[in-house]
Structures are given as structure tokens and as C-alpha cells.
Design a protein around this motif. Structure first.
Motif: not given
Length: 652
Positions: A35-63
Motif C-alpha cells: 500500500l505505502v509503496g504504490v501510494l508513494g508512486f502515485g504521489s511521485f507521479a502527481v509531483v511530476l505532473i505538478l512540476l510540468f504544469f508549473m514550469a510550462n505555465t510559468n514559461r508561457f507567462f514570462i514569454e
């Protein structure tokens, strides 16, 4: 939109992390479920999604704030002051999103836990749970993401100078023209997509040939990799060149309702945003394909529960005799004895790319009368009519996964008989660990009685649903569940004759092979173990995919709303020229449709074809869940499209 996406991602991450600290849930899931390992993997995937979203959105705002940066320079602000301005904006948004997201996560964590408990079918009562450790972990993740995006701000702002305004105008001129080599790339992009889709549609016929040359695993992996690369590269080339070339044509119908303006705007967007549109397409298609693979696996494994344990209890005759006096507590129950014989046999089985197995082996034999009697308990078994005295039907374990890659010879050789294979069916006769052989054959009663072999019996016991738990507890208390009843054999094929015997007991020679049988298989144990593991994985993949769909749709919406502030003067100029508002509204809808739905539809085609490839390998699976999610993706993008269009019209 930025607040909404950040809040949703923080809420999901906190909920996943909080469940890893919820001890009643961890204990209820059992030691066999990670349980802990699979949920941890899900949390890690959410972090990657959030990082992708923030970086992409920030780049667009700056441009889109190049002019602001230039004006700040004119007013005398230096590089660090400008960066500090943007970083403070980012931290302000991040802190408020974190506070609100944690608050909603605390409120909705019980709902997340209830969904997980339902998915895993755990007998638990979910209570409200608060975790300070989960809040701390979420805060550290948000700080990490904000730190990465702050570094991105330092890098992006350092690259913008006054010349960027002039360069932007030059890029607009370049976007309207395509050189010869760009037209060639446009054709290549279309060919890549069509080739990848064609390979996916004709996958099984090509996969067999490739597997014969390179091996089953290597061949399928190579073919899947080629299809994946063709679709990925083709998607980027499609937005970068193919669509741009298509938009360069100007049919007469574009002269009405601002059609030329729409084509020009789409041409500029493709020139500057083809990487973003290609990334959205590939990511969405990949996310839905992964969800499809997991849904297929879950469907097959849940179906296999009834195949492995078609009765409440399958138990050896020896263990049943010890248990029989104590079965009064679960009456009424039905009992059926299934008689088997372990016999030496030889059948050639060829798997594409893996060669042909010609070695003799142990097969389990069952009579047609016992098969039909057990068919009343297990309706998944197919009807069998033997056409001759020496006819047989093979029940194979390969039929579920590798049916299209497996070929059986039409003869089975016993020590003194030759059987004619009438058909091959999936083996739904219960857990193979209760039997000796990997293969199983159904023969006539007469042939069963005439054939020599190691005889053994399995008892199938069925109880009422309300007594399943009581039966399971009774078995666990009185039956050890050991592997026992060994047999050994040393078989060979010489001079077209099957040589060797099967003997009870463990082998003493190095050349002997020994096989053991398990004592019992319980439906409740099999169901709980399978449901808890697959429910957990499907829960995580579903929520991660949902988070990704929402964040990508939010990213597209943010871009549309930010761009509209710059184009508002253009639309107001059209109003002053006498263009009706209805025509302008149609233009807004048209621009939003192409931005939202072309990547979504292309990703949908990719995912559906990927699922068709998966279906050739994992047959008889239920893909309704992932098709439902494909529809959900279109619904989510449709909602964001309607919101964007309505908000833009309101700003006019």
C-alpha cells in the motif's frame, strides 16, 4: 485557473500521502499489499505532473510579458529586481494554493480513503484522519517545485532584451511561409502518423512474423517501440509542419465569417506552440494507454478469480477427509469429487519466437463425465462433444494471454495410445497448483479408465455466500496449506516412442523431476488478494490520470485566457469596423475548438489504437473502463472549452 489546478494537485498529493500514514488502512490492506509503496508512486507521479504544469505555465507567462520586462528595463529596474518581482508573484500564488489545497485535502481525505477501501474491497470503517507528517511532506514538495520554477524565472528573464520585440515580429512573418524542406517534413509527419496507426491496426499479423525472427518478447517490444516512436515523432511533425502547410491553403469558403483571420491566428500559434501541442497530445495518449493497460490487467485478473477458484473451496481428498467432520457449521453445502490421472504425454507446442516444445511432460487427464458434472458448478467451461473414442480436448493455460502466438500439434502421444486433438480451450478448471501438469486433456470415460497413471481426487465444495467467511476460517484453522503429495518422473522421446514412468514420492536421481501439489484453494482468499492488489493500483492510476487530464486542460485554458488579453484590442477594432458580435463570437469559438480538441482527438486516436494493440496480447479483457475515461477526457476538455469561450466573450 492557475489557483484551481494548483489547489487540486496539492489536495490529491496530500490525500495520497495522508493514506500512507493511516495505520488502520495499512493493517487492513495486509502484508501482501504494498500500500505505502504504490501510494508513494502515485504521489511521485502527481509531483511530476505538478512540476510540468508549473514550469510550462510559468514559461508561457514570462514569454507573454516580454514588453513588461522591456518597460521595467526602461524604468531603470535591474535584472535581479525584475526576477524578484516575478518570484514574489509566484510565491504569493504558491502559498495561498498550498493553504487552500491542504484545507480541502484534510476535508476530502476521508472521501479518498473511502474510495480506496471500496476499490480494494476491504472490510474497514473509514474515519476522519489528520496527519501533520503528510502536511509537512506536502509543504516540502511545494517548496521544491517553487524553487525549481524560481530558477526557471532567473533563466528565462536573463534571456529577454529589447531585441525580442523585433524578433517576435520577424517570427510572425516567418510563420506565414513554408520552405520546401518544411513541406517535405509536413509530408513525413503525416506518413509517420498513418504508418504508426496502420501498424497498430494490423499488429497481430506483423507481430507474429517479427516474433518468429527475433523472439516473442523482443519482437513485440521492438514493434511496440516502432509504433510509439512513429506516433510521437509524427505528432510533433504534424503540429510543426503538416497542419501549418494545410493552413497555408486559402479556399473560397474562408472569405466568410472571418475565416482568413482564424487561419492566420492558428498558423501563428502552430509556429510558436507546436512543441506544447505535441507534448500535450503525446502525454494524454500515453496516460490513457497506461490506464488502458492497467484496466485490461485488472479485468483479466479479476476474471481469473473464478477460473482459479470456481467453487468456494477446492481441496485434496486427503485434506477433505480431515476437514469433513467439521463442515457441519457451514451446511448446507454441495460437494463434488473430480478424479484425475497424471499421465506421461507428448504434444508439440510452438510459441512464436520461442521455438517448439517437443519434450514429453506430465499431463492431467479428466473424464468427460467428470468434466460435465463440474461444468454445472463452473459454467465458464465450454461444452465438449468428443467425436471419436481417441479424440481429446486440450485445456491450455496459454489461451488467456498468448492465444494468437501459440500453435498446438493435432496429436498427443501417450505411452500406448495416440490421441487426436479435437480442439483447444482456455483452462478454467481451477487452480493449476492443485494438479501436477501444466496441460490438461479431456477424454472419454472408457479411455480414462483404460489409461494408466497416478490417480488423485480433488473435492469441490460450494457453500452459500453468507457462509464463505465461516468456511474460510474453518479451513485456515484445520488445514496447513502445505505443498505435498510429490511425484517424480524421467521422460524421454526415443524412436518415436514415449519412454519413462511417473512414480509417487520425491525423486532421488539427479535426472528426476519432482512436482508437488498444494492442499487447497479458497475463493475468498483468491478474491481478496487479487481485489486488494489490483484495486490499489487501479485507484492510483485512475487518480493520477484524472489529475493529468485536468492540469493539461487547465494549461490550455490559461494560455487561451492570457492570449485573449492581448487580442482584445483586435476584436474591439473589428467591432468598430462593423463586424457583428455574433461573427466575432464564432471566431472565438473556432479558435478555442482547434486549440482544445485537435490535440485531444489526436491523443484519443493514439490511445484507442494502443488499446487495440494491448487487446491482441491480453484477450478477453474488459476495456469499457478506459473507453469511459476517453469519453471523460473529451468531457473535461469540453467543459474547459465552454468556460474559456464564455469568459472571453464576457471580456469583449
Amino acid at each position: 485557473m492557475l489557483f484551481f489546478s494548483l489547489i487540486f494537485s496539492v489536495m490529491v498529493y496530500y490525500s495520497f500521502t495522508a493514506m500512507t500514514y493511516e495505520q488502520p488502512l495499512i493493517r487492513g490492506a495486509g502484508k501482501n499489499t504494498q500500500l505505502v509503496g504504490v501510494l508513494g508512486f502515485g504521489s511521485f507521479a502527481v509531483v511530476l505532473i505538478l512540476l510540468f504544469f508549473m514550469a510550462n505555465t510559468n514559461r508561457f507567462f514570462i514569454e507573454n510579458r516580454r514588453k513588461d520586462i522591456s518597460i521595467f528595463h526602461l524604468y531603470g529596474l535591474n535584472y535581479y529586481q525584475i526576477c524578484l518581482w516575478f518570484i514574489l508573484e509566484l510565491l504569493f500564488i504558491g502559498v495561498f494554493s498550498f493553504v487552500i489545497g491542504i484545507g480541502l485535502g484534510i476535508l476530502f481525505s476521508k472521501l479518498f480513503s473511502m474510495i480506496l477501501v471500496k476499490a480494494m474491497d476491504l472490510p474497514l470503517q473509514v474515519h476522519f484522519f489528520f496527519s501533520s507528517d503528510a502536511i509537512l511532506a506536502t509543504g516540502l514538495v511545494v517548496l521544491f517545485i517553487l524553487a525549481v520554477v524560481c530558477l526557471q524565472i532567473l533563466w528565462l528573464v536573463s534571456g529577454y532584451k529589447f531585441s525580442h520585440v523585433k524578433k517576435a515580429r520577424l517570427r510572425n512573418i516567418q510563420a506565414m511561409k513554408l520552405s520546401s524542406w518544411q513541406k517535405v517534413m509536413a509530408v513525413i509527419g503525416g506518413m509517420f502518423l498513418l504508418t504508426g496507426w496502420g501498424l497498430a491496426l494490423t499488429y497481430i499479423s506483423i507481430a507474429r512474423k517479427v516474433s518468429d525472427q527475433l523472439g516473442l518478447i523482443q519482437g513485440n517490444f521492438l514493434l511496440m517501440s516502432i509504433i510509439f516512436l512513429l506516433c510521437v515523432i509524427g505528432s510533433y511533425l504534424f503540429f510543426a509542419f503538416t497542419l501549418r502547410w494545410y493552413n497555408s491553403f486559402h479556399p473560397k469558403r474562408l472569405d466568410k465569417n472571418l475565416g482568413m483571420l482564424s487561419r492566420s491566428e492558428w498558423q501563428l500559434r502552430l509556429f510558436s506552440e507546436w512543441r506544447f501541442l505535441g507534448s500535450i497530445t503525446v502525454s494524454l495518449g500515453l496516460a490513457l494507454a497506461i490506464l488502458g493497460g492497467m484496466a485490461a490487467l485488472a479485468s483479466i485478473e479479476m476474471r481469473s478469480v473464478n477460473e482459479i477458484a470456481p467453487a468456494s473451496l477446492l481441496i485434496t481428498r486427503e485434506s477433505y477427509q480431515k476437514l469433513a467432520p467439521k463442515l457441519e457449521s457451514v451446511e448446507p453445502y454441495q460437494r463434488q469429487s473430480i478424479h484425475f490421472k497424471a499421465v506421461p504425454a507428448k504434444q508439440n507446442v510452438e510459441i512464436s519466437g520461442e521455438g517448439m516444445n517437443t519434450q514429453p511432460e506430465v499431463m492431467d487427464m479428466v473424464s468427460l463425465s467428470d468434466y460435465r458434472a463440474f461444468q454445472k458448478t463452473n459454467p465458464t467451461l465450454r461444452d465438449i462433444q468428443l467425436k471419436s473414442a481417441n479424440a481429446t480436448v486440450v485445456l491450455s493455460s496459454y489461451q488467456r494471454y498468448l492465444n494468437d502466438y501459440t500453435r498446438y500439434s493435432n496429436r498427443i502421444y501417450l505411452k500406448d495410445k495416440k490421441l487426436s486433438v479435437q480442439a483447444s480451450h482456455p483452462n478454467f478448471f481451477g487452480d493449476t497448483n492443485l494438479r501436477y501438469g501444466t496441460g490438461m486433456i479431456v477424454v472419454s470415460d472408457q479411455l480414462f479408465n483404460e489409461t494408466e497413471g497416478i490417480s488423485y481426487t480433488i473435492e469441490a465444495i460450494d457453500v452459500l455466500p453468507q457462509n464463505e467467511n465461516k468456511l474460510n476460517q474453518l479451513v485456515q484453522k484445520n488445514v496447513k496449506g502445505d505443498w505435498n503429495f510429490p511425484i517424480h518422473y524421467d521422460l524421454s522421446w526415443k524412436n518415436h516412442q514415449l519412454m519413462g514412468d511417473i512414480t509417487q514420492g520425491a525423486g532421488t536421481k539427479k535426472s528426476d523431476s519432482t512436482i508437488y501439489r498444494s492442499e487447497y484453494t479458497s475463493y475468498q482468499d483468491t478474491y481478496r488478494g487479487t481485489r486488494s492488489s489490483l484495486g490499489l493500483v487501479l485507484f492510483v492510476v485512475t487518480f493520477v490520470t484524472t489529475t493529468f487530464i485536468i492540469t493539461t486542460a487547465s494549461t490550455v485554458t490559461l494560455r487561451r485566457l492570457s492570449e485573449f488579453n492581448q487580442k482584445r484590442k483586435q476584436y474591439r477594432l473589428l467591432q468598430q469596423m462593423g463586424i457583428p458580435n455574433q461573427t466575432i463570437y464564432q471566431e472565438i469559438n473556432r479558435e478555442n475548438r482547434v486549440v482544445f480538441f485537435i490535440p485531444a482527438l489526436l491523443a484519443l486516436i493514439h490511445s484507442v489504437l494502443a488499446i487495440s494493440v494491448i487487446s491482441h496480447i491480453a484477450q478477453n479483457a474488459d476495456y469499457g473502463f478506459v473507453y469511459l475515461f476517453c469519453g471523460l477526457m473529451l468531457v473535461v476538455y469540453g467543459v474547459f472549452y465552454l468556460f474559456s469561450s464564455a469568459y472571453q466573450k464576457r471580456l469583449l
